[in-house]
Design a protein around this motif. Structure first.
Motif, PDB file in Angstrom:
ATOM      1  N   ARG A 144       0.802  -1.229   0.000  1.00  0.00           N
ATOM      2  CA  ARG A 144       0.000   0.000   0.000  1.00  0.00           C
ATOM      3  C   ARG A 144       0.831   1.274   0.000  1.00  0.00           C
ATOM      4  N   GLY A 145       2.133   1.175   0.196  1.00  0.00           N
ATOM      5  CA  GLY A 145       2.963   2.378   0.192  1.00  0.00           C
ATOM      6  C   GLY A 145       3.594   2.649   1.549  1.00  0.00           C
ATOM      7  N   ARG A 146       4.201   3.828   1.669  1.00  0.00           N
ATOM      8  CA  ARG A 146       4.892   4.202   2.895  1.00  0.00           C
ATOM      9  C   ARG A 146       4.013   5.100   3.739  1.00  0.00           C
ATOM     10  N   ALA A 147       4.011   4.865   5.034  1.00  0.00           N
ATOM     11  CA  ALA A 147       3.292   5.722   5.968  1.00  0.00           C
ATOM     12  C   ALA A 147       4.171   6.896   6.379  1.00  0.00           C
ATOM     13  N   GLN A 148       3.572   7.885   7.026  1.00  0.00           N
ATOM     14  CA  GLN A 148       4.327   9.064   7.440  1.00  0.00           C
ATOM     15  C   GLN A 148       5.456   8.710   8.401  1.00  0.00           C
ATOM     16  N   ALA A 149       5.266   7.645   9.159  1.00  0.00           N
ATOM     17  CA  ALA A 149       6.297   7.236  10.116  1.00  0.00           C
ATOM     18  C   ALA A 149       7.436   6.483   9.443  1.00  0.00           C
ATOM     19  N   GLY A 150       7.369   6.343   8.117  1.00  0.00           N
ATOM     20  CA  GLY A 150       8.416   5.644   7.396  1.00  0.00           C
ATOM     21  C   GLY A 150       8.223   4.147   7.310  1.00  0.00           C
ATOM     22  N   LEU A 151       7.074   3.642   7.778  1.00  0.00           N
ATOM     23  CA  LEU A 151       6.805   2.216   7.737  1.00  0.00           C
ATOM     24  C   LEU A 151       6.265   1.813   6.363  1.00  0.00           C
ATOM     25  N   TRP A 152       6.469   0.546   6.029  1.00  0.00           N
ATOM     26  CA  TRP A 152       5.891  -0.028   4.816  1.00  0.00           C
ATOM     27  C   TRP A 152       4.526  -0.622   5.189  1.00  0.00           C
ATOM     28  N   VAL A 153       3.493  -0.299   4.427  1.00  0.00           N
ATOM     29  CA  VAL A 153       2.126  -0.682   4.769  1.00  0.00           C
ATOM     30  C   VAL A 153       1.602  -1.707   3.749  1.00  0.00           C
ATOM     31  N   PHE A 154       0.945  -2.738   4.270  1.00  0.00           N
ATOM     32  CA  PHE A 154       0.421  -3.817   3.432  1.00  0.00           C
ATOM     33  C   PHE A 154      -1.030  -4.120   3.805  1.00  0.00           C
ATOM     34  N   SER A 155      -1.815  -4.439   2.787  1.00  0.00           N
ATOM     35  CA  SER A 155      -3.136  -5.038   3.001  1.00  0.00           C
ATOM     36  C   SER A 155      -3.034  -6.526   2.720  1.00  0.00           C
ATOM     37  N   TYR A 156      -3.902  -7.294   3.362  1.00  0.00           N
ATOM     38  CA  TYR A 156      -3.993  -8.699   2.999  1.00  0.00           C
ATOM     39  C   TYR A 156      -5.442  -9.163   3.063  1.00  0.00           C
ATOM     40  N   ARG A 157      -5.721 -10.209   2.327  1.00  0.00           N
ATOM     41  CA  ARG A 157      -7.077 -10.761   2.215  1.00  0.00           C
ATOM     42  C   ARG A 157      -7.017 -12.255   2.490  1.00  0.00           C
ATOM     43  N   LEU A 158      -7.953 -12.729   3.301  1.00  0.00           N
ATOM     44  CA  LEU A 158      -8.102 -14.162   3.530  1.00  0.00           C
ATOM     45  C   LEU A 158      -9.458 -14.623   3.028  1.00  0.00           C
ATOM     46  N   ARG A 159      -9.438 -15.725   2.328  1.00  0.00           N
ATOM     47  CA  ARG A 159     -10.676 -16.369   1.911  1.00  0.00           C
ATOM     48  C   ARG A 159     -10.670 -17.789   2.478  1.00  0.00           C
ATOM     49  N   VAL A 160     -11.681 -18.118   3.250  1.00  0.00           N
ATOM     50  CA  VAL A 160     -11.795 -19.436   3.873  1.00  0.00           C
ATOM     51  C   VAL A 160     -12.996 -20.140   3.260  1.00  0.00           C
ATOM     52  N   ARG A 161     -12.746 -21.246   2.581  1.00  0.00           N
ATOM     53  CA  ARG A 161     -13.819 -21.986   1.920  1.00  0.00           C
ATOM     54  C   ARG A 161     -13.990 -23.348   2.594  1.00  0.00           C
ATOM     55  N   ASN A 162     -15.237 -23.703   2.882  1.00  0.00           N
ATOM     56  CA  ASN A 162     -15.544 -25.001   3.480  1.00  0.00           C
ATOM     57  C   ASN A 162     -15.716 -26.023   2.368  1.00  0.00           C
ATOM     58  N   GLU A 163     -14.718 -26.878   2.201  1.00  0.00           N
ATOM     59  CA  GLU A 163     -14.761 -27.911   1.166  1.00  0.00           C
ATOM     60  C   GLU A 163     -15.204 -29.259   1.726  1.00  0.00           C
ATOM     61  N   SER A 164     -15.635 -29.274   2.986  1.00  0.00           N
ATOM     62  CA  SER A 164     -16.109 -30.513   3.590  1.00  0.00           C
ATOM     63  C   SER A 164     -17.611 -30.658   3.356  1.00  0.00           C
ATOM     64  N   ASP A 165     -18.176 -31.733   3.872  1.00  0.00           N
ATOM     65  CA  ASP A 165     -19.610 -31.982   3.677  1.00  0.00           C
ATOM     66  C   ASP A 165     -20.423 -31.681   4.929  1.00  0.00           C
ATOM     67  N   GLU A 166     -19.856 -30.899   5.861  1.00  0.00           N
ATOM     68  CA  GLU A 166     -20.597 -30.511   7.056  1.00  0.00           C
ATOM     69  C   GLU A 166     -20.264 -29.071   7.432  1.00  0.00           C
ATOM     70  N   PRO A 167     -21.163 -28.385   8.139  1.00  0.00           N
ATOM     71  CA  PRO A 167     -20.911 -26.992   8.497  1.00  0.00           C
ATOM     72  C   PRO A 167     -19.713 -26.844   9.428  1.00  0.00           C
ATOM     73  N   VAL A 168     -19.040 -25.709   9.299  1.00  0.00           N
ATOM     74  CA  VAL A 168     -17.882 -25.386  10.133  1.00  0.00           C
ATOM     75  C   VAL A 168     -18.000 -23.926  10.565  1.00  0.00           C
ATOM     76  N   ARG A 169     -17.779 -23.671  11.851  1.00  0.00           N
ATOM     77  CA  ARG A 169     -17.787 -22.297  12.346  1.00  0.00           C
ATOM     78  C   ARG A 169     -16.347 -21.839  12.605  1.00  0.00           C
ATOM     79  N   LEU A 170     -16.046 -20.627  12.184  1.00  0.00           N
ATOM     80  CA  LEU A 170     -14.728 -20.045  12.427  1.00  0.00           C
ATOM     81  C   LEU A 170     -14.755 -19.299  13.759  1.00  0.00           C
ATOM     82  N   LEU A 171     -13.783 -19.573  14.607  1.00  0.00           N
ATOM     83  CA  LEU A 171     -13.800 -19.054  15.979  1.00  0.00           C
ATOM     84  C   LEU A 171     -12.748 -17.985  16.255  1.00  0.00           C
TER      85      LEU A 171
END
Length: 253
Positions: A144-171
């Motif tokens: 994402r670029g440099r912040a005013q404090a001189g830090l390097w800034v990053f975004s990240y994305r997680l995608r969690v897909r249930n490939e099983s045959d029963e429901p799953v809750r993320l905790l």
């Protein structure tokens, strides 16, 4: 002639995107996702994903959709289902179907497809995919670029897909954020209160996506960890989140 040259350039890009026979997994760029992290972006930080091959391709390679919004070439060319992973042979067939007729595609469309292929290659280098007990966790980052404090800034994305045959809750989740030398920059302790405050229930085939971010005191680093999940019978387990790179732009190293 121009269309032929463009097709050949596309084939070379496809080869670069599918080294050693690997499939090309089509992904939406992190900064174009329907979930975003920064407060000034008018998009949610998390949501349940309702995506089809056509909507995914439309966001990455729009010229491969026809006027009705359907994938050109139909099921025989694309197959179906998500995640969308295409062999080198299938990618080449798709490119040939678009460029076989000089009137079927403009040079602008072709160059846009080449740029998108390059973006897919770069995104794959910033992505990890891990499967544990029927949960598939795909994690990708973007600089994402440099912040005013001189830090390097990053975004990240997680995608969690249930490939099983029963429901799953993320905790909950557990993160280790590391600098390029392997030293620990920050840790998100186990397991916290949900994932960005959410404990979604994933039915079979469902996917949950969320965005977050971090800063580093160095231009590169990595994130890895796990997600705690629970099945309907109360059994809990840890689904691995494979270590994925945080890479800044070369000009900012």
């Amino acid at each position: 002639m121009a269309t032929t040259a463009l097709f050949r350039a596309t084939v070379r890009a496809i080869r670069a995107a599918t080294p050693d026979g690997a499939a090309l997994r089509i992904r939406q760029p992190v900064l174009e996702s329907p979930v975003q992290w920064m407060a000034n972006e008018p998009l949610p930080q998390h949501l349940m994903i309702d995506e089809t091959p056509a909507t995914l391709i439309g966001g990455v390679f729009p010229s491969l959709l026809d006027e009705a919004g359907a994938l050109r070439g139909g099921h025989d060319l694309w197959g179906d289902g998500l995640p969308l992973e295409l062999s080198r042979e299938r990618c080449t067939r798709i490119a040939r179907s678009r460029f076989a007729d000089a009137e079927s595609a403009s040079l602008d469309e072709g160059f846009a497809a080449l740029r998108a292929l390059g973006d897919q290659i770069a995104l794959a280098q910033r992505t990890s995919v891990a499967r544990t007990s029927g949960l598939c966790v795909e994690a990708s980052s973007a600089y994402r670029g440099r912040a005013q404090a001189g830090l390097w800034v990053f975004s990240y994305r997680l995608r969690v897909r249930n490939e099983s045959d029963e429901p799953v809750r993320l905790l909950g989740r557990h993160w280790m954020i590391r600098n390029a030398d392997g030293s620990v920059h920050a840790e998100v302790p186990k397991w916290g209160a949900g994932i960005v405050g959410q404990t979604p229930l994933l039915s079979p085939g469902a996917a949950f996506e969320y965005a977050s971010g971090t800063s580093l005191s160095s231009p590169n680093g990595s994130i890895g960890g796990a997600i705690r999940a629970e099945r309907g019978d109360g059994h809990t387990f840890e689904a691995a989140v494979g270590c994925f790179p945080l890479l800044s732009s070369p000009s900012d190293d």
